[in-house]
Scaffold this motif. Sequence first.
Motif, PDB file in Angstrom:
ATOM      1  N   ALA A  43       0.961  -1.239   0.136  1.00  0.00           N
ATOM      2  CA  ALA A  43       0.106  -0.088  -0.070  1.00  0.00           C
ATOM      3  C   ALA A  43       0.877   1.236  -0.054  1.00  0.00           C
ATOM      4  N   THR A  44       0.672   2.081  -1.154  1.00  0.00           N
ATOM      5  CA  THR A  44       1.946   3.095  -1.215  1.00  0.00           C
ATOM      6  C   THR A  44       1.155   4.614  -1.208  1.00  0.00           C
ATOM      7  N   GLN A  45       1.954   5.513  -1.081  1.00  0.00           N
ATOM      8  CA  GLN A  45       1.535   6.962  -1.078  1.00  0.00           C
ATOM      9  C   GLN A  45       3.176   7.580  -1.946  1.00  0.00           C
ATOM     10  N   PRO A  46       2.699   8.549  -2.524  1.00  0.00           N
ATOM     11  CA  PRO A  46       3.733   9.271  -3.211  1.00  0.00           C
ATOM     12  C   PRO A  46       4.840   9.831  -2.302  1.00  0.00           C
ATOM     13  N   TRP A  75       9.226   6.021   0.038  1.00  0.00           N
ATOM     14  CA  TRP A  75       8.536   4.891  -0.247  1.00  0.00           C
ATOM     15  C   TRP A  75       8.744   4.235  -1.681  1.00  0.00           C
ATOM     16  N   ALA A  76       9.174   5.140  -2.753  1.00  0.00           N
ATOM     17  CA  ALA A  76       9.533   4.544  -4.109  1.00  0.00           C
ATOM     18  C   ALA A  76      10.918   3.890  -3.968  1.00  0.00           C
ATOM     19  N   GLU A 133       1.829  -2.975  -6.467  1.00  0.00           N
ATOM     20  CA  GLU A 133       1.529  -1.479  -5.848  1.00  0.00           C
ATOM     21  C   GLU A 133      -0.031  -1.501  -5.903  1.00  0.00           C
ATOM     22  N   ASP A 155      -2.261   1.794  -5.045  1.00  0.00           N
ATOM     23  CA  ASP A 155      -2.206   3.470  -4.817  1.00  0.00           C
ATOM     24  C   ASP A 155      -3.525   3.850  -3.724  1.00  0.00           C
ATOM     25  N   THR A 156      -2.929   4.223  -2.382  1.00  0.00           N
ATOM     26  CA  THR A 156      -3.949   4.460  -1.404  1.00  0.00           C
ATOM     27  C   THR A 156      -4.588   5.782  -1.842  1.00  0.00           C
ATOM     28  N   ARG A 157      -3.997   6.645  -2.741  1.00  0.00           N
ATOM     29  CA  ARG A 157      -4.938   7.865  -3.240  1.00  0.00           C
ATOM     30  C   ARG A 157      -6.223   7.671  -4.000  1.00  0.00           C
ATOM     31  N   THR A 158      -6.030   6.332  -4.686  1.00  0.00           N
ATOM     32  CA  THR A 158      -7.243   5.957  -5.334  1.00  0.00           C
ATOM     33  C   THR A 158      -8.071   4.811  -4.818  1.00  0.00           C
ATOM     34  N   VAL A 160       3.049   3.637   3.813  1.00  0.00           N
ATOM     35  CA  VAL A 160       2.066   4.740   4.110  1.00  0.00           C
ATOM     36  C   VAL A 160       2.386   5.508   5.194  1.00  0.00           C
TER      37      VAL A 160
END
Length: 369
Positions: free
Chosen positions: A154-157, A161-162, A181, A183-186, A208
């Motif tokens: 579970a990722t954030q920009p 994290w990258a 991956e 994306d927790t934004r979406t 995150v």
Amino acid sequence: MSGMITQLPRPIQIGALVPLTRPGWVQAGQHLLAGLELAVGEVNDAGGIGGRPLELVVRDTAADPRKATAAVDELARAGVAALAGEYHSVVARAAATRADALGLPYLCSSAVLDTLTPEQRTDWVARLSPPQSRGWRIYADFLLAAGHSRIAVATQPSVYWAAGIGILRDHLARRGGTVLELDTRTLSPTALCDELVDNRATALLLLVGHPEPAVPIVKSVRSDPRLAELLLGAPAGQPEFAEWATLLGDDGTGIPFLRYLPERLSPLGARVEAALRQRLAEAPSFVAYEGYDTIVVLADVLRSHGTDRARIAESWPQIAVEGTRGPIRFSRTPGISVWQWVRPPVQVVDRDPAEPGRFRILHTRPIAL
């Protein structure tokens, strides 16, 4: 003669960068500062540096690289001998880059990005925490040994994290593993659970922020019967701090994370543990020990080399001191842009489901740099 004023020795100032307000990880900042302050107090109780007291000049970075850069400029103008601290890697990178440009020695306490100065290798910056590539490879080895090769993250920009995803993907791919991956934004926590089921992931790593969105994700996964066998992991160390246990209770247990402590503390480490516990009114995290060890190193350098900034920077490869977590020496390492502690300890641990206040050591391996 009566009436004469005794002039006190001028203090040697150390600039301390710590996250003390949101969106910074405040509890990490508090632990880091507690370690720094405890060690400074002990140095001063023992007579200071050649009779001069050490003084911390603390600046709150609030996890903001721009604030950190401005603080480095201010502290450099104020005449500090060196910089110390910082927990957030992206913030430490900004501080290290600016310190390098200004010629200000910086001992980074707790940030792990391999390239703290991305444009070039520097002689001005040294680091106590292990580089991300080492710790996260150990974490990947732990996952594989536990039978997990289908890993979701579970990722954030974030640069941090990258970088972590890249390390995990490269290390796991060479051993037949995959990284998905999410994306927790979406994706809402519920939608994220659906993706985990659809992709038959056996582990989800929380790359995150804390508490948002990490806490809602954990609660959603733990309440989904389809994911009863899923391993939740947090290599960045979110479960280390008491706030995690307070917010999540039993749901926050059994989530492996990286911790930079030895299996057994030395006599020095045990003494410092007791003092930190009293100061913090709770068990100290590894971040508190990193703060303490930062001052141990800088005090040794100041005693041996004085306060000239160039001489401090030249001293990194000559350092040999005993810290709370073992002997500290610095060396050059391929792919690492700063002077690096040679053998920082690394563990994979979790909170014991049977006793959430206790940590279980799940995996450990010495780092050969």
